[in-house]
Scaffold this motif. Structure first.
Motif: not given
Length: 338
Positions: A3-7, A223-235
């Protein structure tokens, strides 16, 4: 720690945008989209008239991320080898060979700009597309790698003689097509004319803070972004319906003015295109401090990641830009968001 790295990286990304906005005024949306492409690690087509600041924009981004910037002009007599090496007669009267634009910066090449790509022949397009896909090139009995390179290209959209439009399969290799237009603001337009700081591109770009980001760390952080941001089943279901609507617009009630929808679409967005759309949407979510993709994130990149991938009947190709924008807007309105 993640989270700190992303920020931390987000703050650097916003600083980069702020710096670029200082020298390329009135282009905040294209700047956000190019930032998105950089962090999604996707190649970009730029759409716009001559003299709207595309070169300045790319040079400014290169100063901010570091690495090498190279550019080549498309011409009717350009050959594939011209991307790789130059031959010339030296002072000793003997022929010599020097590195061309693709090789000049070596592995540190971060931005490669192909200006007026449609002026070059298909053989040149073929080499560039291979390098884009593989990020390697064999030359001088050696394999050269470009692990950090993003290719930007624009097309001459005014003159049709001696041009070779890149086919739909080639357009599909580009993550986005981003429009760059003259700002519709009198104060900005007047400044571009009369403020002398905008008249010297070299000096203007030199005023920017250098190396805000580290170009050779972007691949791993992406790669960190892609693995950290989720996509819900509804999305995911919503994104699937958007995809299906590009392929079967009539079934979703999609309409375009003065167009026979039965004859319009020959092919919708590709699987590669939709995966790139989701990569870009995840980056947009991260830039807006979200941990999951929302419909808003998809809408922010939908036109730029999908429009250039649509294949229309030849009768409608001359109106491609206008039709694609209206069709995609209609799709967003027709497909219910969660």
């Amino acid at each position: 720690m993640s989270d700190r790295l992303l920020a931390d990286w987000r703050q650097h990304a916003l600083t980069l945008e702020s710096e670029v906005n200082k020298v390329v005024v009135g282009q905040s949306n294209p700047i956000r989209l190019i930032t998105t492409a950089i962090f999604a690690r996707g190649h970009v087509l730029l759409e716009g008239d001559v003299g709207v600041g595309k070169t300045t924009l790319l040079r400014a981004f290169t100063r901010g991320i570091g690495g090498g910037y190279q550019r080549i002009e498309g011409t009717i007599d350009l050959m594939p080898n011209d991307l790789v090496y130059h031959t010339y007669l030296g002072e000793d009267g003997k022929p010599h060979v020097s590195a061309g634009p693709l090789l000049m910066s070596g592995e540190n090449l971060s931005v490669f700009f192909f200006n007026e790509i449609n002026r070059a022949r298909p053989q040149v397009h073929s080499l560039l597309l291979r390098v884009m896909a593989e990020r390697t090139l064999s030359a001088f009995n050696k394999e050269h790698a470009f692990p950090h390179m993003i290719v930007f290209a624009d097309r001459n959209q005014v003159e049709k003689e001696e041009t070779f439009e890149i086919p739909s399969a080639a357009r599909d290799r580009f993550m986005m097509e981003i429009p760059i237009v003259v700002p519709n603001d009198d104060a900005i337009m007047q400044g571009l004319m009369f403020d002398t700081k905008f008249h010297n591109v070299d000096a203007l770009v030199d005023t920017l803070k250098a190396d805000v980001l580290q170009f050779d760390q972007l691949n791993s952080f992406s790669g960190t972004i892609q693995n950290s941001v989720e996509a819900s089943p509804t999305l995911q279901k919503y994104a699937l319906n958007l995809w299906k609507a590009t392929r079967q617009p009539l079934e979703y009630g999609v309409k375009v003015s003065n167009v026979d929808m039965n004859r319009l679409v020959l092919a919708g967005a590709s699987p590669r295109g939709m995966s790139m759309m989701l990569r870009a949407a995840r980056v947009n979510a991260w830039l807006n401090e979200r941990t999951a993709v929302t419909p808003e994130d998809i809408h922010a990149v939908f036109h730029e990641t999908v429009a250039h991938r649509l294949v229309f009947s030849p009768v409608y190709e001359m109106r491609r830009t206008e039709i694609a924008r209206e069709m995609l807007t209609s799709i967003i309105n027709a497909v219910a968001a969660p």
